[in-house]
Design a protein around this motif. Structure first.
Motif, mmCIF file in Angstrom:
data_model
loop_
_atom_site.group_PDB
_atom_site.id
_atom_site.type_symbol
_atom_site.label_atom_id
_atom_site.label_comp_id
_atom_site.label_asym_id
_atom_site.label_seq_id
_atom_site.Cartn_x
_atom_site.Cartn_y
_atom_site.Cartn_z
ATOM 1 N N ALA A 144 23.702 -19.904 -51.852
ATOM 2 C CA ALA A 144 23.369 -19.604 -53.249
ATOM 3 C C ALA A 144 22.799 -18.195 -53.392
ATOM 4 C CB ALA A 144 22.369 -20.633 -53.781
ATOM 5 N N GLY A 145 21.899 -17.823 -52.485
ATOM 6 C CA GLY A 145 21.265 -16.517 -52.572
ATOM 7 C C GLY A 145 22.231 -15.367 -52.323
ATOM 8 N N VAL A 146 23.056 -15.490 -51.278
ATOM 9 C CA VAL A 146 23.969 -14.395 -50.924
ATOM 10 C C VAL A 146 25.082 -14.249 -51.958
ATOM 11 C CG1 VAL A 146 25.589 -13.542 -49.197
ATOM 12 C CG2 VAL A 146 23.436 -14.563 -48.467
ATOM 13 N N VAL A 147 25.635 -15.372 -52.428
ATOM 14 C CA VAL A 147 26.704 -15.294 -53.439
ATOM 15 C C VAL A 147 26.162 -14.707 -54.741
ATOM 16 C CG1 VAL A 147 28.274 -16.650 -54.890
ATOM 17 C CG2 VAL A 147 28.097 -17.143 -52.447
ATOM 18 N N THR A 148 24.971 -15.126 -55.134
ATOM 19 C CA THR A 148 24.356 -14.574 -56.349
ATOM 20 C C THR A 148 24.096 -13.082 -56.191
ATOM 21 O OG1 THR A 148 23.290 -16.701 -56.835
ATOM 22 C CG2 THR A 148 22.392 -14.755 -57.922
ATOM 23 N N PHE A 149 23.590 -12.699 -55.029
ATOM 24 C CA PHE A 149 23.329 -11.283 -54.762
ATOM 25 C C PHE A 149 24.628 -10.475 -54.789
ATOM 26 C CE2 PHE A 149 21.806 -7.963 -51.538
ATOM 27 C CZ PHE A 149 21.227 -7.182 -52.533
ATOM 28 N N ALA A 150 25.722 -11.110 -54.316
ATOM 29 C CA ALA A 150 27.020 -10.427 -54.263
ATOM 30 C C ALA A 150 27.546 -10.076 -55.645
ATOM 31 C CB ALA A 150 28.037 -11.291 -53.526
ATOM 32 N N ILE A 151 27.165 -10.853 -56.641
ATOM 33 C CA ILE A 151 27.607 -10.563 -58.003
ATOM 34 C C ILE A 151 27.011 -9.240 -58.496
ATOM 35 C CG2 ILE A 151 27.481 -11.367 -60.406
ATOM 36 C CD1 ILE A 151 29.448 -12.932 -58.716
ATOM 37 N N PHE A 152 25.793 -8.942 -58.067
ATOM 38 C CA PHE A 152 25.100 -7.751 -58.554
ATOM 39 C C PHE A 152 25.174 -6.574 -57.568
ATOM 40 C CE2 PHE A 152 23.053 -11.529 -60.350
ATOM 41 C CZ PHE A 152 23.193 -11.269 -61.699
ATOM 42 N N ASN A 153 25.258 -6.895 -56.280
ATOM 43 C CA ASN A 153 25.333 -5.840 -55.269
ATOM 44 C C ASN A 153 26.251 -6.314 -54.139
ATOM 45 O OD1 ASN A 153 24.899 -3.770 -53.386
ATOM 46 N ND2 ASN A 153 22.780 -3.511 -54.041
ATOM 47 N N ALA A 157 25.387 -7.437 -50.118
ATOM 48 C CA ALA A 157 25.576 -8.855 -49.815
ATOM 49 C C ALA A 157 26.573 -9.040 -48.678
ATOM 50 C CB ALA A 157 26.049 -9.593 -51.060
ATOM 51 N N ALA A 158 27.622 -8.231 -48.662
ATOM 52 C CA ALA A 158 28.617 -8.326 -47.593
ATOM 53 C C ALA A 158 28.017 -7.960 -46.248
ATOM 54 C CB ALA A 158 29.812 -7.420 -47.907
ATOM 55 N N ILE A 159 27.134 -6.974 -46.242
ATOM 56 C CA ILE A 159 26.453 -6.584 -45.001
ATOM 57 C C ILE A 159 25.583 -7.736 -44.490
ATOM 58 C CG2 ILE A 159 24.711 -5.046 -44.009
ATOM 59 C CD1 ILE A 159 25.775 -2.852 -45.907
#
Length: 205
Positions: A144-153, A157-159
């Motif tokens: 949940a945290g990484v996917v949400t972060f991926a939307i904005f950065n 998030a990929a790193i």
């Protein structure tokens, strides 16, 4: 090529919990939080099915041995889901060929899934159930945290997803002996069930 970070992150997360990824991306797209989410993932029927299956996974993922059975059943489902989500994201952005995105998504989701399944096998060698619950909660929060972060950065998030994937592979290698112990126990249980079935019920006295 700007879609690659989001493709990689969603694929890594799909290998852990594909239903959560579909649900999160669909909600983000339907609520207007992100314009990167394809319309196919925002459909009401897709969100309902993903939500129901996510709840099933939340329960199954916290029960010792049941989680490993669930992982085995999803050995094909999670990589396929990762490939489909990646292809949809690439098609929506138009910056990466869908076939290449699908290959990246499927292979990344498969590696992530194998890391999760191997880790759970090792955890299941412990007699108490709390480690399973703790691992499951950590995985759910991580996805949940990484996917949400991926939307904005998406790049950051990929790193993070790449670091977690490499770290997971190292942990699985370190826990190889416990994984082998789990596989031996499972094989022994199957053999005991087979022998019990072959003997049949005792004749009445």
């Amino acid at each position: 090529m700007s879609v690659i970070p989001l493709v990689f992150t969603s694929s890594w997360a799909s290998g852990i919990n594909a239903y959560a990824v579909v649900l999160l991306l669909g909600v983000f797209g339907a609520t207007g939080v992100s314009d990167e989410v394809p319309a196919a993932l925002q459909r009401t029927d897709v969100l309902i099915v993903a939500g129901v299956l996510f709840l099933c996974e939340v329960v199954a993922d916290k029960i010792p041995y049941v989680d490993s059975v669930w992982d085995t059943a999803h050995t094909v489902i999670r990589p396929v889901a990762g490939a489909v989500i990646a292809a949809l994201l690439a098609g929506e952005s138009g910056s990466l060929p869908e076939l290449a995105a699908g290959a990246i998504g499927g292979s990344t989701a498969l590696m992530s899934h194998l890391v999760k399944a191997g880790t759970r096998m090792a955890v299941n060698t412990s007699p108490e159930p709390f480690s399973n619950i703790g691992m499951s909660i950590a995985e759910d929060l991580g996805v949940a945290g990484v996917v949400t972060f991926a939307i904005f950065n998406p790049v950051a998030a990929a790193i993070i997803a790449a670091v977690l994937l490499v770290l997971g592979i190292v942990i699985v290698i370190f826990l190889a002996s416990r994984i082998r112990r789990f596989l031996r126990r499972r094989a022994q249980r199957r053999e005991e069930k087979r022998l019990a079935g072959a003997e049949g019920p005792w004749p009445p006295g």
